[in-house]
Design an enzyme around this catalytic site. Structure first.
Site, PDB file in Angstrom:
ATOM      1  N   CYS A 283     -22.258 -25.855  13.102  1.00 28.84           N
ATOM      2  CA  CYS A 283     -23.280 -24.917  13.611  1.00 28.84           C
ATOM      3  C   CYS A 283     -22.709 -23.891  14.572  1.00 28.84           C
ATOM      4  CB  CYS A 283     -24.405 -25.691  14.279  1.00 28.84           C
ATOM      5  SG  CYS A 283     -25.217 -26.790  13.115  1.00 28.84           S
TER       6      CYS A 283
ATOM      7  N   HIS B  45     -28.542 -20.876  18.523  1.00 35.71           N
ATOM      8  CA  HIS B  45     -28.505 -21.586  17.239  1.00 35.71           C
ATOM      9  C   HIS B  45     -29.857 -22.255  17.010  1.00 35.71           C
ATOM     10  CE1 HIS B  45     -27.489 -24.183  14.005  1.00 35.71           C
ATOM     11  NE2 HIS B  45     -27.523 -25.285  14.740  1.00 35.71           N
TER      12      HIS B  45
ATOM     13  N   ASN C 129     -32.694 -24.911   9.941  1.00 31.69           N
ATOM     14  CA  ASN C 129     -31.324 -24.855  10.452  1.00 31.69           C
ATOM     15  C   ASN C 129     -30.379 -24.515   9.296  1.00 31.69           C
ATOM     16  OD1 ASN C 129     -28.792 -25.336  11.488  1.00 31.69           O
ATOM     17  ND2 ASN C 129     -29.291 -27.326  12.393  1.00 31.69           N
TER      18      ASN C 129
HETATM   19  O1  UT7 Z   1     -27.522 -28.217  14.269  1.00 31.31           O
HETATM   20  C1  UT7 Z   1     -26.549 -29.215  14.406  1.00 31.31           C
HETATM   21  C2  UT7 Z   1     -26.855 -30.153  15.478  1.00 31.31           C
HETATM   22  N1  UT7 Z   1     -28.045 -30.884  15.207  1.00 31.31           N
HETATM   23  C3  UT7 Z   1     -29.024 -30.905  16.090  1.00 31.31           C
HETATM   24  O2  UT7 Z   1     -28.957 -30.235  17.102  1.00 31.31           O
HETATM   25  C4  UT7 Z   1     -30.180 -31.817  15.803  1.00 31.31           C
HETATM   26  C5  UT7 Z   1     -30.553 -32.567  17.055  1.00 31.31           C
HETATM   27  N2  UT7 Z   1     -31.595 -33.568  16.833  1.00 31.31           N
HETATM   28  C6  UT7 Z   1     -32.882 -33.256  16.584  1.00 31.31           C
HETATM   29  O3  UT7 Z   1     -33.229 -32.105  16.425  1.00 31.31           O
HETATM   30  C7  UT7 Z   1     -33.893 -34.369  16.600  1.00 31.31           C
HETATM   31  O4  UT7 Z   1     -33.272 -35.523  17.074  1.00 31.31           O
HETATM   32  C8  UT7 Z   1     -34.535 -34.666  15.216  1.00 31.31           C
HETATM   33  C9  UT7 Z   1     -35.464 -33.531  14.825  1.00 31.31           C
HETATM   34  C10 UT7 Z   1     -33.447 -34.856  14.168  1.00 31.31           C
HETATM   35  C11 UT7 Z   1     -35.377 -35.934  15.300  1.00 31.31           C
HETATM   36  O5  UT7 Z   1     -36.348 -35.810  16.344  1.00 31.31           O
HETATM   37  P1  UT7 Z   1     -36.488 -36.929  17.475  1.00 31.31           P
HETATM   38  O6  UT7 Z   1     -37.592 -36.507  18.336  1.00 31.31           O
HETATM   39  O7  UT7 Z   1     -35.133 -37.113  18.113  1.00 31.31           O
HETATM   40  O8  UT7 Z   1     -36.917 -38.191  16.651  1.00 31.31           O
HETATM   41  P2  UT7 Z   1     -36.206 -39.615  16.524  1.00 31.31           P
HETATM   42  O9  UT7 Z   1     -35.000 -39.525  15.665  1.00 31.31           O
HETATM   43  O10 UT7 Z   1     -36.056 -40.203  17.904  1.00 31.31           O
HETATM   44  O11 UT7 Z   1     -37.330 -40.423  15.771  1.00 31.31           O
HETATM   45  C12 UT7 Z   1     -38.623 -40.671  16.347  1.00 31.31           C
HETATM   46  C13 UT7 Z   1     -39.505 -41.352  15.319  1.00 31.31           C
HETATM   47  C14 UT7 Z   1     -38.844 -42.519  14.631  1.00 31.31           C
HETATM   48  O12 UT7 Z   1     -39.828 -43.507  14.384  1.00 31.31           O
HETATM   49  P3  UT7 Z   1     -39.951 -44.794  15.345  1.00 31.31           P
HETATM   50  O13 UT7 Z   1     -38.613 -45.476  15.273  1.00 31.31           O
HETATM   51  O14 UT7 Z   1     -40.259 -44.240  16.708  1.00 31.31           O
HETATM   52  O15 UT7 Z   1     -41.074 -45.557  14.731  1.00 31.31           O
HETATM   53  C15 UT7 Z   1     -38.395 -41.952  13.304  1.00 31.31           C
HETATM   54  O16 UT7 Z   1     -38.291 -42.928  12.294  1.00 31.31           O
HETATM   55  O17 UT7 Z   1     -39.845 -40.430  14.277  1.00 31.31           O
HETATM   56  C16 UT7 Z   1     -39.512 -40.993  13.011  1.00 31.31           C
HETATM   57  N3  UT7 Z   1     -39.109 -39.914  12.109  1.00 31.31           N
HETATM   58  C17 UT7 Z   1     -39.986 -39.216  11.362  1.00 31.31           C
HETATM   59  N4  UT7 Z   1     -41.324 -39.289  11.228  1.00 31.31           N
HETATM   60  C18 UT7 Z   1     -41.908 -38.429  10.384  1.00 31.31           C
HETATM   61  C19 UT7 Z   1     -37.878 -39.433  11.899  1.00 31.31           C
HETATM   62  N5  UT7 Z   1     -37.916 -38.428  11.012  1.00 31.31           N
HETATM   63  C20 UT7 Z   1     -39.229 -38.271  10.670  1.00 31.31           C
HETATM   64  C21 UT7 Z   1     -39.898 -37.399   9.806  1.00 31.31           C
HETATM   65  N6  UT7 Z   1     -41.232 -37.504   9.696  1.00 31.31           N
HETATM   66  N7  UT7 Z   1     -39.255 -36.445   9.097  1.00 31.31           N
END
Ligand code: UT7
Length: 331
Positions: free
Chosen positions: A116, A256, A286
């Site tokens: 990125c 980004h 992204n």
């Molecule tokens: O560009 C390169 C670098 N990359 C980044 O900068 C990405 C950085 N990370 C992020 O943007 C975020 O971490 C994500 C968007 C990928 C995920 O968001 P989050 O708020 O960190 O969610 P999480 O991974 O902590 O997951 C929270 C909950 C989980 O459920 P439980 O364990 O709390 O029951 C996940 O299973 O959300 C669930 N979850 C979803 N639910 C509905 C994960 N993906 C989804 C989804 N739809 N697509």
């Protein structure tokens, strides 16, 4: 004599026609529009469909648009750098394919892989050649066909990424405009949180790697999120401070587009209000190395000569950095 600087003198961009909406993703994985919108800010992303369509297709379209707009003869181009982690092939370089297709017969060209942060790494590299007085016309492209390495059964990654490419033309100037300063960093310990396991020389493609779905992006999202918030904000603040830039003198933050919450955190840290933050994540998601040049492409008409832009990125590697650009022209 004034210092030689690399001015951005033109911008081009391309996004594919196909729109993958949150609604369509709801039919593919267990997710919903509300979750995606509130956690990431993304509503839709573009997907490059069709046989034999590599990232070069998007890079070529972006460059052709930019050459036409700036009335530049491709034979005058000295160097083309293509920042991407989804090259058409491992080799030859996608930049070579672009150069030959657009008729840049006097250029040399290479790819740069910094995920990125690829575009800002490539921008600093291209600017260095200009500042040193070595070259006069350098094209820097950032683009990725993320749909080629995304697992559309993995809801944690497939909702984030999209396809697209943008580019800029760099030319020398002795005016006080152009690429003024940058800070770039990398940290290989980030590998475990964000990578693609197979397909490289460590783990070449086999039937098992395909069956085990190891040719897709692997990301530990919340860990990457924490590193991204801290590092992107810190490095942006450092570049701002050492150039005596304040919230009042920065016209645009160009971050980004990984997650709206990371963008908001960076803007807060530098004290920049939302109306001065370039944003198109809701439409393109992204696009990895594509996000920053696509922002410049989308906002080009609003930019004025002398505007101070702070570009910032964080991505796989880890790689991160910030670049201070003083805009060189009125559209
Ligand atoms: O560009 C390169 C670098 N990359 C980044 O900068 C990405 C950085 N990370 C992020 O943007 C975020 O971490 C994500 C968007 C990928 C995920 O968001 P989050 O708020 O960190 O969610 P999480 O991974 O902590 O997951 C929270 C909950 C989980 O459920 P439980 O364990 O709390 O029951 C996940 O299973 O959300 C669930 N979850 C979803 N639910 C509905 C994960 N993906 C989804 C989804 N739809 N697509």
């Amino acid at each position: 004599m004034n210092k030689l600087r690399a001015a951005i003198t033109g911008v081009g961009g391309y996004v594919p026609d196909y729109i993958l909406t949150n609604k369509e993703l709801e039919t593919m994985v267990d997710t919903n529009d509300e979750w995606i919108t509130s956690r990431t800010g993304i509503k839709e992303r573009r997907i490059l469909k069709g046989e034999n369509q590599g990232v070069s297709v998007m890079g070529i379209a972006a460059v052709k648009e930019m050459l036409a707009k700036t009335k530049t003869d491709p034979k005058e181009i000295d160097l083309i750098i293509f920042a991407t982690v989804t090259p058409d092939m491992t080799f030859p370089a996608t930049a070579n394919i672009v150069a030959t297709t657009i008729g840049a017969t006097n250029a040399f060209s290479f790819d740069m892989g910094a995920a990125c942060s690829g575009f800002i790494y490539a921008l600093a590299t291209g600017a260095s050649y200009i500042q040193a007085g070595i070259y006069k016309k350098v094209i820097v492209i950032g683009g990725d066909k993320m749909s080629s390495i995304i697992d559309y059964t993995d809801r944690t990654t497939c909702i984030i990424f999209g396809d697209g490419a943008g580019c800029v033309l760099l030319e020398p100037t002795t005016e006080e405009v152009g690429v003024i300063d940058w800070l770039l960093r990398s940290d290989g310990s980030g590998e475990s949180y964000l990578h693609m396991k197979a397909g490289g020389s460590r783990m070449p493609a086999t039937r098992e790697t395909v069956d085990n779905r190891q040719h897709f992006v692997y990301q530990e999202g919340s860990a990457v999120f924490k590193f991204a918030v801290t590092n992107m904000a810190d490095i942006s603040a450092q570049v701002a401070e050492r150039n005596h830039l304040t919230a009042d003198t920065i016209q645009w933050l160009v971050p980004h587009q990984a997650n709206k919450r990371i963008i908001d955190a960076t803007a807060n840290r530098v004290g920049i209000s939302e109306d001065k933050v370039m944003m198109n994540i809701e439409r393109y998601g992204n696009t990895t190395a594509g996000t920053i040049p696509l922002l410049l492409w989308d906002y080009e008409k609003q930019l004025k000569k002398g505007d101070n832009l702070l570009l910032a990125a964080f991505g796989g590697g880890f790689t991160w950095g910030a670049v201070y650009v003083k805009w060189a022209y009125n559209s």
